[in-house]
Design a protein around this motif. Structure first.
Motif, mmCIF file in Angstrom:
data_model
loop_
_atom_site.group_PDB
_atom_site.id
_atom_site.type_symbol
_atom_site.label_atom_id
_atom_site.label_comp_id
_atom_site.label_asym_id
_atom_site.label_seq_id
_atom_site.Cartn_x
_atom_site.Cartn_y
_atom_site.Cartn_z
ATOM 1 N N PRO A 48 0.822 -1.219 0.000
ATOM 2 C CA PRO A 48 0.000 0.000 0.000
ATOM 3 C C PRO A 48 0.855 1.267 0.000
ATOM 4 O O PRO A 48 1.861 1.356 0.710
ATOM 5 N N GLU A 49 0.447 2.245 -0.775
ATOM 6 C CA GLU A 49 1.168 3.515 -0.836
ATOM 7 C C GLU A 49 1.034 4.308 0.455
ATOM 8 O O GLU A 49 1.844 5.199 0.737
ATOM 9 N N TYR A 72 4.202 4.355 2.618
ATOM 10 C CA TYR A 72 5.266 5.257 2.181
ATOM 11 C C TYR A 72 4.905 6.710 2.441
ATOM 12 O O TYR A 72 5.768 7.517 2.828
ATOM 13 N N GLU A 73 3.636 7.054 2.228
ATOM 14 C CA GLU A 73 3.222 8.434 2.468
ATOM 15 C C GLU A 73 3.346 8.791 3.947
ATOM 16 O O GLU A 73 3.817 9.892 4.291
ATOM 17 N N ALA A 74 2.953 7.865 4.824
ATOM 18 C CA ALA A 74 3.075 8.130 6.256
ATOM 19 C C ALA A 74 4.536 8.259 6.669
ATOM 20 O O ALA A 74 4.900 9.140 7.462
ATOM 21 N N ALA A 75 5.387 7.389 6.124
ATOM 22 C CA ALA A 75 6.808 7.457 6.461
ATOM 23 C C ALA A 75 7.445 8.731 5.927
ATOM 24 O O ALA A 75 8.303 9.344 6.584
ATOM 25 N N GLU A 76 7.031 9.181 4.742
ATOM 26 C CA GLU A 76 7.587 10.409 4.176
ATOM 27 C C GLU A 76 7.158 11.623 4.982
ATOM 28 O O GLU A 76 7.945 12.563 5.182
ATOM 29 N N ILE A 77 5.923 11.605 5.468
ATOM 30 C CA ILE A 77 5.457 12.706 6.312
ATOM 31 C C ILE A 77 6.258 12.762 7.615
ATOM 32 O O ILE A 77 6.583 13.843 8.124
ATOM 33 N N ASP A 78 6.624 11.593 8.134
ATOM 34 C CA ASP A 78 7.425 11.538 9.366
ATOM 35 C C ASP A 78 8.890 11.866 9.131
ATOM 36 O O ASP A 78 9.682 11.881 10.081
ATOM 37 N N ALA A 104 14.619 7.909 1.812
ATOM 38 C CA ALA A 104 14.319 6.826 0.870
ATOM 39 C C ALA A 104 14.920 5.509 1.327
ATOM 40 O O ALA A 104 14.306 4.451 1.186
ATOM 41 N N TRP A 105 16.135 5.554 1.898
ATOM 42 C CA TRP A 105 16.774 4.325 2.390
ATOM 43 C C TRP A 105 16.004 3.739 3.563
ATOM 44 O O TRP A 105 15.806 2.529 3.648
ATOM 45 N N LYS A 106 15.546 4.587 4.494
ATOM 46 C CA LYS A 106 14.784 4.091 5.634
ATOM 47 C C LYS A 106 13.445 3.524 5.200
ATOM 48 O O LYS A 106 12.977 2.517 5.761
ATOM 49 N N ARG A 107 12.816 4.151 4.210
ATOM 50 C CA ARG A 107 11.556 3.605 3.721
ATOM 51 C C ARG A 107 11.776 2.226 3.099
ATOM 52 O O ARG A 107 10.956 1.330 3.273
ATOM 53 N N PHE A 108 12.880 2.071 2.384
ATOM 54 C CA PHE A 108 13.185 0.757 1.808
ATOM 55 C C PHE A 108 13.489 -0.262 2.899
ATOM 56 O O PHE A 108 12.995 -1.401 2.873
ATOM 57 N N TRP A 109 14.298 0.124 3.886
ATOM 58 C CA TRP A 109 14.756 -0.812 4.911
ATOM 59 C C TRP A 109 13.650 -1.166 5.896
ATOM 60 O O TRP A 109 13.573 -2.304 6.364
ATOM 61 N N ARG A 110 12.782 -0.210 6.196
ATOM 62 C CA ARG A 110 11.766 -0.429 7.221
ATOM 63 C C ARG A 110 10.411 -0.866 6.667
ATOM 64 O O ARG A 110 9.614 -1.456 7.397
ATOM 65 N N THR A 128 9.719 -1.563 2.664
ATOM 66 C CA THR A 128 9.767 -2.409 1.466
ATOM 67 C C THR A 128 10.375 -3.768 1.756
ATOM 68 O O THR A 128 9.779 -4.810 1.436
ATOM 69 N N LEU A 129 11.565 -3.777 2.341
ATOM 70 C CA LEU A 129 12.264 -5.042 2.550
ATOM 71 C C LEU A 129 11.514 -5.997 3.467
ATOM 72 O O LEU A 129 11.388 -7.189 3.146
ATOM 73 N N PRO A 130 10.985 -5.552 4.630
ATOM 74 C CA PRO A 130 10.230 -6.507 5.456
ATOM 75 C C PRO A 130 8.989 -7.071 4.757
ATOM 76 O O PRO A 130 8.685 -8.257 4.893
ATOM 77 N N LEU A 131 8.279 -6.230 4.006
ATOM 78 C CA LEU A 131 7.076 -6.710 3.333
ATOM 79 C C LEU A 131 7.386 -7.630 2.151
ATOM 80 O O LEU A 131 6.500 -8.346 1.691
ATOM 81 N N LEU A 132 8.624 -7.598 1.683
ATOM 82 C CA LEU A 132 9.026 -8.483 0.598
ATOM 83 C C LEU A 132 9.633 -9.794 1.096
ATOM 84 O O LEU A 132 10.053 -10.624 0.277
ATOM 85 N N MET A 133 9.695 -9.984 2.401
ATOM 86 C CA MET A 133 10.306 -11.196 2.933
ATOM 87 C C MET A 133 9.626 -12.485 2.465
ATOM 88 O O MET A 133 10.307 -13.445 2.090
#
Length: 301
Positions: A180-181, A184-190, A194-200, A202-207
């Motif tokens: 869900p987008e 990412y929108e919530a993380a960007e507001i906080d 880009a690296w933290k969004r990927f690490w926190r 994208t990567l866990p949800l792709l496990m």
């Protein structure tokens, strides 16, 4: 017996027959062949038990083939997954000609294995291959590639990555599209980078996708390792019936390949589960780790 049970059995029967005839029967037949000696018309003439296995385990060429096959899978599986994920991230962005690059990267999947090998024979040719031409243009000496022991394994890994990575890339692209987008929108507001969004995120949800693709590619690496055992087939194998030798050799060959991903991945990702769970408490990463641990390796023997 209820009508629903009968209907379900009839619908499942074609798939069950397919698995029994084309998958489990050959596995059982190869195991039986490895325990017998015989001729073409009578392959089960004499029961020899572990005789073929003893010959293989005492052969130095066989163990060198096992080591090469293990290294091949150990390098190809994680590197292939990393390249596929990077390509999926790039091709999921919105830009012009995105469709062209998606199709171009997926072409190796639809090319037959014979054509793939022929392409790489031309690329690896020591005299007129394009790779040696590029090396000479940059001032480096020519390489023998698959014709030299020091570069043969690396050459086979490149061939395996070229053929396997596009399939994993497409699966990763589908998995990325299901995230869900809003996350990412919530993380960007906080203020997350880009690296933290990927690490926190994208990567866990792709496990789950990573586990499944890793197990799938590990099986593909196991099915593509016969070149490592050519010396064995030319040596000790010539004294045995080819079918019986192939049966005993294949059962031993798959053991190191089968252990590359499912054995180490659950422990590694369980170590990371606590950190991910603190930032993403709704994710059940233990369940993701047990997917690989519980996956039946016997299906790929």
């Amino acid at each position: 017996i209820s009508n629903e049970w009968v209907a379900a059995t009839l619908f499942l029967l074609p798939a069950l027959l397919h698995f029994l005839i084309f998958k489990y029967y050959p596995v059982a037949y190869s195991l039986a062949l490895s325990l017998h000696r015989g001729r073409l018309l009578d392959p089960f003439d004499r029961f020899v038990g572990a005789y073929h296995y003893n010959l293989l385990l005492r052969d130095s060429y066989f163990w060198q083939g096992v080591i090469n096959a293990f290294l091949y899978a150990l390098v190809r599986v994680p590197i292939g997954a990393a390249i596929a994920l990077a390509l999926a991230l790039l091709l999921s962005q919105h830009y012009q000609a995105r469709l062209f690059f998606r199709v171009a990267w997926y072409v190796p999947v639809v090319i037959s294995s014979v054509a793939q090998i022929q392409i790489f024979i031309w690329l690896y040719n020591p005299e007129y291959g394009i790779l040696n031409y590029i090396l000479q243009s940059l001032g480096f000496p020519k390489l023998l590639w698959i014709a030299h022991p020091s570069t043969a394994l690396f050459s086979l890994i490149l061939l395996g990555l070229w053929g396997a990575t596009p399939f994993m890339m497409v699966i990763y692209m589908a998995a990325l599209g299901s995230i869900p987008e809003d996350y990412y929108e919530a993380a960007e507001i906080d203020g997350a980078s880009a690296w933290k969004r990927f690490w926190r995120i994208t990567l866990p949800l792709l496990m789950p996708t990573t586990f499944r693709l890793g197990d799938h590619d590990r099986a593909g690496a196991g099915r593509s390792h016969p070149p490592f055992f050519d010396d064995v087939s030319m040596g000790i194998g010539q004294h045995l019936c080819p079918a019986h030798f192939a049966g005993s050799s294949s059962w031993i060959q798959h053991l190191p390949i089968s252990s590359v991903f499912p054995v180490f991945a659950p422990g590694v990702f369980r170590c990371r589960a606590r950190g991910w769970r603190q930032s993403f408490p709704d994710l059940s990463l233990d369940r993701y780790a047990t997917v690989v641990a519980g996956y039946s390796n016997a299906l790929y023997l």
